[in-house]
Design an enzyme around this catalytic site. Structure first.
Site, PDB file in Angstrom:
ATOM      1  CG  HIS A 198       2.275  -7.240  34.224  1.00  6.91           C
ATOM      2  ND1 HIS A 198       2.426  -6.813  35.350  1.00  6.91           N
ATOM      3  CD2 HIS A 198       3.412  -8.408  34.399  1.00  6.91           C
ATOM      4  CE1 HIS A 198       3.641  -6.670  36.198  1.00  6.91           C
ATOM      5  NE2 HIS A 198       4.235  -7.940  35.274  1.00  6.91           N
ATOM      6  CD  GLU A 236      13.277 -11.236  32.477  1.00 11.24           C
ATOM      7  OE1 GLU A 236      12.504 -11.704  33.193  1.00 11.24           O
ATOM      8  OE2 GLU A 236      14.578 -10.711  32.733  1.00 11.24           O
TER       9      GLU A 236
END
Length: 323
Positions: free
Chosen positions: A127, A57
């Site tokens: 998540h 990322e």
């Protein structure tokens, strides 16, 4: 074709079609992404414009900053908002400060970062997170969270057009939402403008993203069970947020309930609460209520107990009315 991703996908499709410099990149976007937001775009626009990145990322956002500074429109995807933290330094110390640091000689205003956000029923620790408050403390970026497909497309196109780096958090409910008729042509919804979804006189309810749908139910319950009239506001933009719309409403109603899934301590509700207390002190009829996630990691099997559901919000309204 899966109707549910029309909003985001149409916005991306519109952008790639109208802006020859636009590129989309992230983990797994080439085959369409985990939520199918980029399905078919690689075939339509080519692998130079829609492409996969390594699983890194920090690299995705760092690359995005470079692409934007060079003059292209960069749309970076982080696969889940929970995985945005490795990119935190790039967003907060590089992207947000690029224009200021160079005295406006250079900027990365063409950068937009998309990430799925919020709880989904089974996401557990990694998540389910709602990290908007971490970024609300950072001048130089914009943070936007839509409630529905029509808003998502208009706000995403506004983020892409905006000349500041934007983080666009997409509630996962968007990917499963009942099919809302989203116009195929491009349109925008203005940033930093909250929307009053329901006018009312007794309590102001403020939320964003998925929680708006919970608050709609709460407003109906309050009306039916208590005869209480709720004004419902979708904040839409977290940074810079629409202070005026919220404060105007609280001056009218005298009560405020703010609700979000993120943990309560240091959550964005705290910022709204402080501001409203400073601006509307003499108009308040009861203490401001925050109904939020608990100060724990996001649980798995205990998710139903963790989330700020309609019953917790309804209780808060009862307490404010009886104060």
């Amino acid at each position: 074709e899966d109707q549910n991703t029309h909003d985001t996908k149409h916005a991306l499709d519109n952008t790639l079609a109208s802006d020859p410099t636009a590129v989309i990149f992230g983990e797994d976007v080439a085959f369409g992404g985990v939520f199918r937001c980029t399905v078919g775009l690689r075939d339509k626009y080519g692998k130079d414009r829609v492409f996969n990145t390594p699983l890194c990322e920090q690299g995705i956002v760092g690359f995005g900053i470079g692409v934007a500074v060079a003059g292209a429109t960069a749309i970076a995807e982080i696969q889940f908002a929970d995985y945005i933290y490795p990119a935190f330094d790039q967003i907060v110390n590089e992207a947000a400060k690029y224009r200021y640091r160079s005295g406006n000689l250079f900027d990365c205003g063409n950068l937009t970062i998309r990430a799925p956000w919020g709880c989904v029923g089974h996401g557990s620790l990694y998540h389910s997170q709602s990290p908007e408050a971490f970024f609300a403390h950072c001048p130089g970026i914009k943070v936007v969270i839509p409630r529905s497909p029509v808003q998502a497309k208009g706000l995403l196109l506004s983020c892409i057009a905006d000349q500041n780096p934007c983080i666009f958090f997409e509630p996962k409910i968007l990917y499963r939402a009942a099919v809302e008729q989203v116009p195929v042509e491009a349109y925008t919804v203005p940033l930093s403008q909250a929307e009053i979804l329901q006018e009312g006189s007794d309590v102001t309810l403020v939320a964003w993203g998925t929680q708006i749908h919970v608050m709609r139910e709460v407003a109906n319950m309050a009306q039916e069970k208590l005869g209480v009239s709720c004004e419902l506001i979708d904040l839409q933009t977290i940074l810079p947020w629409d202070v005026e719309t919220v404060c105007k409403s609280v001056v009218k109603t005298g009560r405020l309930l703010i609700s979000h899934e993120a943990p309560v301590t240091g959550g964005f509700a705290a910022e709204i609460s402080s501001t409203v207390q400073e601006e509307c002190f003499l108009n308040l009829e009861a203490p401001i209520s925050r109904v939020c996630g608990y100060d724990t990691p996001f649980p798995h099997i205990f998710e139903p107990f963790y989330i700020p559901d309609k019953w917790k919000c309804f209780d808060a309204i009862k307490r404010m009315i009886n104060y």
